[in-house]
Design a protein around this motif. Structure first.
Motif, PDB file in Angstrom:
ATOM      1  N   THR A  62       0.762  -1.225   0.105  1.00 35.30           N
ATOM      2  CA  THR A  62       0.190   0.263   0.013  1.00 35.30           C
ATOM      3  C   THR A  62       0.845   1.362  -0.125  1.00 35.30           C
ATOM      4  O   THR A  62       0.341   2.191   0.086  1.00 35.30           O
ATOM      5  N   ARG A  63       2.249   1.179   0.009  1.00 33.54           N
ATOM      6  CA  ARG A  63       3.044   2.341   0.051  1.00 33.54           C
ATOM      7  C   ARG A  63       4.307   2.407  -0.931  1.00 33.54           C
ATOM      8  O   ARG A  63       4.640   3.259  -1.455  1.00 33.54           O
ATOM      9  N   ARG A  64       4.537   1.154  -1.264  1.00 34.81           N
ATOM     10  CA  ARG A  64       5.696   1.198  -2.316  1.00 34.81           C
ATOM     11  C   ARG A  64       5.023   0.891  -3.874  1.00 34.81           C
ATOM     12  O   ARG A  64       4.268   0.086  -4.097  1.00 34.81           O
ATOM     13  N   THR A  65       6.085   1.637  -4.694  1.00 35.39           N
ATOM     14  CA  THR A  65       6.072   1.377  -6.027  1.00 35.39           C
ATOM     15  C   THR A  65       6.803   0.302  -6.464  1.00 35.39           C
ATOM     16  O   THR A  65       8.204   0.436  -6.263  1.00 35.39           O
ATOM     17  N   HIS A  66       6.615  -0.624  -7.165  1.00 30.79           N
ATOM     18  CA  HIS A  66       7.589  -1.600  -7.735  1.00 30.79           C
ATOM     19  C   HIS A  66       7.814  -1.680  -9.193  1.00 30.79           C
ATOM     20  O   HIS A  66       6.713  -1.641 -10.169  1.00 30.79           O
ATOM     21  N   GLU A  67       8.709  -1.596  -9.802  1.00 34.36           N
ATOM     22  CA  GLU A  67       9.135  -1.600 -11.217  1.00 34.36           C
ATOM     23  C   GLU A  67       9.477  -3.318 -11.495  1.00 34.36           C
ATOM     24  O   GLU A  67      10.538  -3.762 -10.684  1.00 34.36           O
ATOM     25  N   VAL A  68       8.750  -3.687 -12.329  1.00 34.85           N
ATOM     26  CA  VAL A  68       8.826  -5.187 -12.722  1.00 34.85           C
ATOM     27  C   VAL A  68       9.060  -5.262 -14.113  1.00 34.85           C
ATOM     28  O   VAL A  68       8.377  -4.771 -15.053  1.00 34.85           O
ATOM     29  N   THR A  69      10.164  -6.154 -14.342  1.00 40.18           N
ATOM     30  CA  THR A  69      10.626  -6.652 -15.627  1.00 40.18           C
ATOM     31  C   THR A  69      10.342  -8.294 -15.908  1.00 40.18           C
ATOM     32  O   THR A  69      10.741  -8.757 -15.128  1.00 40.18           O
ATOM     33  N   LEU A  70       9.623  -8.356 -17.072  1.00 35.31           N
ATOM     34  CA  LEU A  70       9.547  -9.769 -17.287  1.00 35.31           C
ATOM     35  C   LEU A  70      10.339  -9.982 -18.694  1.00 35.31           C
ATOM     36  O   LEU A  70      10.287  -9.349 -19.504  1.00 35.31           O
ATOM     37  N   VAL A  71      10.922 -11.245 -18.475  1.00 34.20           N
ATOM     38  CA  VAL A  71      12.037 -11.480 -19.574  1.00 34.20           C
ATOM     39  C   VAL A  71      11.323 -12.894 -20.111  1.00 34.20           C
ATOM     40  O   VAL A  71      11.637 -13.998 -19.129  1.00 34.20           O
ATOM     41  N   PHE A  72      11.138 -13.188 -21.280  1.00 35.32           N
ATOM     42  CA  PHE A  72      10.904 -14.680 -21.923  1.00 35.32           C
ATOM     43  C   PHE A  72      11.651 -14.826 -23.069  1.00 35.32           C
ATOM     44  O   PHE A  72      11.822 -13.994 -23.802  1.00 35.32           O
ATOM     45  N   PRO A  73      12.485 -16.091 -22.975  1.00 35.55           N
ATOM     46  CA  PRO A  73      12.364 -16.847 -21.879  1.00 35.55           C
ATOM     47  C   PRO A  73      13.432 -16.694 -20.864  1.00 35.55           C
ATOM     48  O   PRO A  73      14.605 -15.843 -21.047  1.00 35.55           O
ATOM     49  N   ASP A  74      13.573 -17.379 -19.760  1.00 34.21           N
ATOM     50  CA  ASP A  74      14.632 -17.391 -18.874  1.00 34.21           C
ATOM     51  C   ASP A  74      15.935 -17.941 -19.282  1.00 34.21           C
ATOM     52  O   ASP A  74      17.079 -17.107 -19.006  1.00 34.21           O
ATOM     53  N   ARG A  75      15.750 -18.786 -20.291  1.00 27.70           N
ATOM     54  CA  ARG A  75      16.969 -19.462 -20.791  1.00 27.70           C
ATOM     55  C   ARG A  75      16.503 -19.620 -22.205  1.00 27.70           C
ATOM     56  O   ARG A  75      15.691 -20.656 -22.617  1.00 27.70           O
TER      57      ARG A  75
END
Length: 757
Positions: A62-75
């Motif tokens: 309820t307080r923090r903003t998060h920057e999320v990165t999705l990477v496909f594929p992992d390997r």
């Protein structure tokens, strides 16, 4: 408000439903404050366009903003076998307590992966989440999935999947014997194709095919149409009459091409005494991969009668390999399907609001009741999909955009067929496939096959620059390079040694040899730079369908780049643009991996363009636009205002009464008086975009004086040739200069309905 925020707001209900019920989404993983849930969608392989990977993200803080990165594929697993995608990524910002729908799109190249997505949350250790991506462009051979690539239909959950399959799969087996029945349909494609019969390449032979004819006719010729060369082939011809007796059993050696083509052949013989019912072609023990029969025609030259085969059977039928996204190889059985149905795992309320998510399908089948319950943004994405060349089957009483009826409407025995930009829409009376008649089903299959055929006809990197040259000479300057190397060898060897020996300074060899080598390197670089410069060459041509009443624009085109130096920033396309690299996804002679990032638009980061190698892309784009031609009456004259955003070189316009007007050299924003023409407008009710494409995209020149352009106009439409392209972006942006860029576009526009404000 940004497009992404609008999308997220409209998807709030869909997010809540998916998070509440596990039926349409995979298991969620929580990483600190952030939950990531992949969405399970339609299983099965697709063969062109962009395939969507969808994720639901939630920030529990309820307080923090998060920057999320999705990477496909992992390997990434490199097969060392042609063009592939190494990485697809996207970074988003999750505000406190927010939920977000995050799509990733896989362009039409394979991704050989370990089934994991890497999740990077700023300030935290990398994590992974399991996904089960459907294979996309993964089959071996040919373009975008290979010779056995079927036309793909996305079927909504409300329709009878099995019933639609029975309706659309009739006779739809690629490389099967039945592929040789009927008239030729392989077009200009050569080699093994799904529209021609090829024997099983693992079978040693003998290879034969039998074809039945209805009605039987007396004949004196058999004409063979093939997609592999017939020259030098030996074939045994056996004809069976209606009485069941053999009328002819004759061998033909070392065939020669008929009509000047190595793919056509005529076998002549005395006229048969009775009508021929069956033709048998026996190719013996010849290698099966060299046999590919598109069609066989029975001819009575005396009477001018000719008939194509109605049924066929053969000794064997070819097969293909399919590779799943994880690298699993599966052998497709003889007669690979030419049409494939995929069931949607999501209700239409959760379908994507982006047309790119549907671009991998040649057709989409939905019920009219589903369309009525769909969100407006989903409907808009489906309309964009159709106008970019897709086919839409709507079962049950329903309606489509009114402008599509203006563009062309044809009655069907079970409904109506609408022309919509580059695509088609079938409005069918039956609510389930069982109520669709045979004639309507045939029209549906023809539209579906036609949509898929375009992708099979695209060139690859070996032929693209001949088909659409970006530079006149893309070859390495061999003569100049050989001359420089010859001078280098002479100078660094005998000349250097003789001179230093004569002057008594042989110890100088320690520095003269490196110095001469550096000088030669500088000379090679200077020579190539002076010959080509460092500025890239860009060429682009596109045809845009612009509906001024709905403000929807659909563009189809081709672009090419030739860069003396590899562009460090890669290419930037719009998030609404489908860019198909004209390369082979399965090629043992090349191995190149590519990366794409969706954080800000569509960024082809690396691997897509190589120095001194032409790179070609087939483009489709759909978006909402405000450009238009505005008409005004002034002093009894018709005035046009160029609101298309680029200078008009030539304009042909038909008003709603069918009167033709022309104008030339109209600057952007300029008003001009339209000059009346005595030419007559076309009587066709269908917008002829396919006929216009061959000229607008540079396939063949048009003769304006001969009236070719005017014959394409319908009442309330116009054709404008533009200098530049305001609808499709130059992916190199400011790194290209006008003097090295050849960019043109053609607009086929529909004016607002008569009387509209």
């Amino acid at each position: 408000m940004t497009r992404e925020r609008v999308f997220n707001a409209r998807c709030a209900l869909a997010v809540l439903a998916a998070l509440a019920f596990g039926t349409t989404a995979g298991f969620a993983d929580r990483f600190g404050d952030v939950t990531v849930r992949p969405v399970a969608h339609g299983a099965g392989e697709t063969h062109h366009g962009y395939r969507e990977l969808l994720f639901f993200l939630e920030n529990h803080s309820t307080r923090r903003t998060h920057e999320v990165t999705l990477v496909f594929p992992d390997r990434f697993y490199s097969w060392g076998s042609g063009a592939q995608i190494r990485q697809i990524s996207r970074t988003v910002s999750l505000s406190p307590g927010s939920r977000m729908v995050v799509p990733l799109w896989q362009p039409p190249l394979p991704v050989y992966n370990n089934g994991l997505v890497r999740v990077l949350i700023a300030g935290e250790a990398p994590e992974t989440i399991s996904v089960d991506p459907a294979p996309h462009v993964a089959s071996i051979g040919g373009h975008f999935g290979g010779a056995a690539s079927p036309a793909t239909v996305l079927v909504s959950r409300a329709l009878d999947y099995d019933g639609l399959g029975r309706l659309l799969m009739s006779g739809a087996m690629g490389m099967s014997a039945q592929s040789a029945a009927g008239p030729p349909d392989a077009g200009s494609r050569r080699g093994i194709t799904p529209n021609a019969w090829t024997p099983d390449t693992s079978a040693g032979g003998p290879h034969w095919i039998e074809l039945d004819y209805d009605p039987p006719i007396q004949a004196d010729q058999v004409r063979i149409r093939a997609t592999s060369t017939l020259i030098g082939l030996d074939v045994r011809l056996v004809l069976t009459g209606v009485s069941g007796t053999n009328l002819l059993d004759q061998s033909f050696s070392s065939l020669s091409g008929g009509s000047g083509s190595p793919y056509d052949c005529e076998l002549s013989f005395p006229r048969t005494a009775e009508p021929v019912k069956t033709v048998r072609l026996d190719f013996g023990m010849r290698y099966a991969g060299s046999i590919s029969v598109d069609a066989v025609q029975l001819v009575d030259a005396g009477s001018g009668t000719a008939v194509w085969a109605s049924k066929a059977r053969a000794s064997s039928e070819a097969w293909a390999w399919s590779i799943s996204g994880s690298g699993t190889m599966t052998r497709l059985p003889g007669g690979a399907p030419l049409r494939s149905l995929l069931r949607s795992e999501l209700p239409i309320s959760e379908w994507s609001e982006y047309w790119l998510s549907y671009s991998a399908y040649d057709a989409i089948a939905v019920s009219a009741s589903e369309l009525r319950s769909a969100r407006p943004a989903v409907l808009n994405a489906l309309w964009h999909y159709v106008e970019c060349g897709g086919v839409l089957f709507v079962l049950g009483p329903g309606e489509a955009p009114a402008s599509w009826r203006r563009a062309g409407e044809a009655p069907l025995s079970n409904g109506r067929l609408l022309t919509a930009g580059f695509g088609k829409c079938f409005l069918l009376d039956a609510e389930q496939p069982g109520g669709i008649g045979a004639a309507t089903a045939k029209a549906m299959m023809a539209a579906l096959d036609d949509a898929a055929a375009m992708w099979r006809s695209l060139p690859d990197e070996n032929t693209a620059n001949s088909f659409y040259p970006v530079v006149e000479n893309a070859q390495i300057p061999v003569r100049g390079m050989v001359f420089i190397m010859l001078v280098f060898v002479i100078v660094i060897g005998p000349a250097n040694l003789i001179y230093l020996s004569w002057t008594g300074r042989r110890t100088w060899l320690l520095w003269t040899i490196p110095a001469i080598s550096v000088l030669a390197t500088v000379m090679v670089f200077a020579y190539t730079t002076l010959r080509e410069g460092i500025t890239p060459d860009v060429r682009m041509e596109a045809l845009t369908f612009l509906d001024q009443s709905t403000r929807r624009a659909a563009s189809v085109g081709i672009t090419a780049f030739y860069c003396p130096l590899t562009p460090s920033g890669g290419l930037f396309f719009s998030a609404e643009t489908e860019a198909t690299a004209l390369v082979q996804g399965w090629n043992h002679q090349s191995d190149s991996s590519r990366e794409v990032d969706w954080t800000r638009g569509q960024h082809f980061r690396r691997g897509w363009v190589t120095a001194r190698v032409p790179a070609h892309f087939w483009l489709r784009k759909a978006e909402t636009r405000r450009e238009r031609i505005q008409l005004e009456m002034e002093g009894g004259k018709l005035i046009a205002v160029n609101g298309l955003g680029a200078p008009i070189q030539s304009l042909w316009l038909s008003d709603h009464d069918g009167r033709i007007y022309t104008a030339t050299n109209v600057a952007a924003g300029q008003r001009t008086v339209l000059l009346p023409s005595s030419a007559a407008v076309s009587t066709s009710k269908e917008v002829p975009l396919r006929a216009l494409a061959s000229t607008a995209l540079g396939y063949s020149p048009w003769e304006k004086a001969a009236g070719d352009v005017l014959s394409l106009l319908t009442p309330g439409s116009y054709i404008a040739e533009l200098e530049g392209n305001p609808f499709v972006e130059n992916a190199l942006g400011a790194r290209s200069i006008t003097s090295r860029s050849r960019i043109k576009s053609t607009v086929y526009g529909l004016l607002e309905p008569a009387g509209a404000p």
